[in-house]
Design a protein around this motif. Structure first.
Motif, mmCIF file in Angstrom:
data_model
loop_
_atom_site.group_PDB
_atom_site.id
_atom_site.type_symbol
_atom_site.label_atom_id
_atom_site.label_comp_id
_atom_site.label_asym_id
_atom_site.label_seq_id
_atom_site.Cartn_x
_atom_site.Cartn_y
_atom_site.Cartn_z
ATOM 1 N N GLY A 206 14.042 -61.641 -27.531
ATOM 2 C CA GLY A 206 15.107 -60.906 -26.863
ATOM 3 C C GLY A 206 15.984 -60.107 -27.800
ATOM 4 N N GLU B 139 17.639 -56.892 -29.752
ATOM 5 C CA GLU B 139 18.119 -55.651 -29.143
ATOM 6 C C GLU B 139 17.045 -54.575 -29.123
ATOM 7 O OE1 GLU B 139 21.746 -52.393 -29.781
ATOM 8 O OE2 GLU B 139 21.751 -54.318 -30.853
ATOM 9 N N ARG C 169 13.807 -54.912 -28.931
ATOM 10 C CA ARG C 169 12.799 -55.202 -27.915
ATOM 11 C C ARG C 169 13.337 -54.924 -26.519
ATOM 12 N NH1 ARG C 169 9.153 -60.460 -29.746
ATOM 13 N NH2 ARG C 169 8.656 -59.679 -31.827
ATOM 14 N N VAL C 170 14.620 -55.186 -26.321
ATOM 15 C CA VAL C 170 15.219 -54.895 -25.019
ATOM 16 C C VAL C 170 15.182 -53.396 -24.749
ATOM 17 C CG1 VAL C 170 17.354 -54.929 -23.691
ATOM 18 C CG2 VAL C 170 16.678 -56.947 -25.013
ATOM 19 N N ARG C 171 15.547 -52.600 -25.754
ATOM 20 C CA ARG C 171 15.504 -51.142 -25.583
ATOM 21 C C ARG C 171 14.080 -50.668 -25.321
ATOM 22 N NH1 ARG C 171 19.270 -50.955 -30.043
ATOM 23 N NH2 ARG C 171 17.542 -50.437 -31.439
ATOM 24 N N LEU D 99 13.066 -51.516 -21.760
ATOM 25 C CA LEU D 99 13.668 -50.612 -20.781
ATOM 26 C C LEU D 99 12.933 -49.281 -20.728
ATOM 27 C CD1 LEU D 99 17.473 -51.289 -21.408
ATOM 28 C CD2 LEU D 99 16.117 -51.978 -19.417
#
Length: 348
Positions: A195, A197, A199-201, A204
């Motif tokens: 999780g 940052e 990988r989150v971007r 998305l």
């Protein structure tokens, strides 16, 4: 010495010249020739061309509407998607900008939003491949799976897998039709495993790609035509990608970390070039200069052709086998290797 068509064997590299300073000497020659400098004009023109082609495909998709002619658009989009992937590959190797952050930003946009792969997953996998080409234990590109790339992998598989591997050379190109699906699945697994940052971007952007892709297709076409479009686009995309990467290392020596090979010999002896003119350069995204690319990963794609003469002559002078072959001959060599590996267990 003319480039040979025969793949060098692992035993040939053990007595090939001195070690330690060979790569440094070649690198100095390449730098003096100015071949490691950025090519902003080259990449601006190439990017503009790809942007125009992508826009043309999008416009055709909307204008043609609910028609089976959309399958022609799907095939064209497979070509554009692969070319965008090549462009992202160059960004991943920092060939485009001097700034690492700018290269990464472009790579993420091209991979996650433009093509639908995880840039972070790919860059980790690809860097490991460059560091350990054809190393059975460390190169992720020759891990056993749907195909066995070494006799050890085939021998270590179960009875059902060995029966499949016996005919794997025949299944190679059909399996490539599923390669895009395989890469997307690996991307999703990578992004779902942590999780941070970044990988989150990436997740998305990848989700935005998938949602936009599906919404547009099902708005423009009937469900049956949209599904056919997806099958043709993704199938040909995977086939094109696989055909671009297959000539590079398949059938070349498998070198372990314990075998005596310096960086120069390890990269040259595990790589195969594909000869041709500018059309081959474009179609294969510069990967036809695999030897030069592995020796100088950050070298802009447009400089690889100019570096080839220097590298080839240097390898000749140092008695390092340098393999360059035709496109179809490269596929034949790769398929013969897969056939030998697949049939070896049955001969035991």
């Amino acid at each position: 010495m003319q480039p040979t068509e025969a793949s060098p064997t692992a035993s040939e590299y053990t007595g090939a010249g001195g070690r330690g300073s060979a790569y440094a000497e070649l690198s100095r020659t390449i730098k003096r020739a100015g071949l490691l400098g950025r090519r902003p004009g080259y990449y601006a023109a190439h990017g503009a061309l790809l942007g125009t082609l992508a826009a043309a495909c999008g416009l055709a998709l909307v204008l043609i509407g609910d028609s089976w002619w959309q399958l022609v658009v799907a095939a064209a989009m497979a070509v554009v998607s692969t070319q965008l992937g090549f462009f992202g590959h160059d960004a991943g190797h920092r060939q485009i900008f001097t700034s690492g952050r700018a290269n990464r930003a472009l790579g993420v946009l091209l991979a996650n939003l433009g093509v639908g792969f995880s840039y972070g997953w790919w860059i980790d996998k690809h860097n490991r491949h460059h560091a350990h080409p054809n190393d059975e234990e460390k190169d992720p590109d020759i891990e056993a799976g749907a195909l066995a790339f070494t006799i050890g992998q085939a021998l270590g598989s179960g009875r059902v897998a060995r029966a499949f591997y016996r005919y794997q050379a025949w299944f190679f190109f059909p399996l490539l039709l599923l390669e895009a699906v395989n890469l997307r699945a690996a991307s999703v697994r990578h992004l779902a495993s942590g999780g941070c940052e970044r990988r989150v971007r990436e997740a998305l952007l990848l989700g935005l790609h998938v949602a936009g892709y599906l919404v547009i297709l099902f708005l423009v076409m009937s469900p049956a035509k949209a599904l056919a479009f997806i099958a043709v686009h993704q199938g040909l995309f995977g086939l094109y990608l696989g055909c671009a990467f297959a000539p590079n290392h398949k059938g070349m020596p498998s070198l372990s970390a314990d075998e005596a090979a310096d960086f120069l010999r390890r990269q040259v002896l595990t790589s195969r070039n594909v000869r041709g003119h500018w059309t081959i350069d474009f179609v294969l995204g510069g990967l036809n200069y695999q030897v030069e690319h592995h020796l100088f990963p950050s070298m802009p794609r447009g400089n690889l052709r100019h570096a080839q003469r220097i590298v080839r002559e240097y390898c000749h002078a140092h008695r390092i086998p340098y393999l360059e072959t035709g496109l179809f001959a490269s596929y034949a060599q790769a398929l013969r290797h897969l056939d030998r590996v697949g049939r070896a267990p049955s001969a035991q």
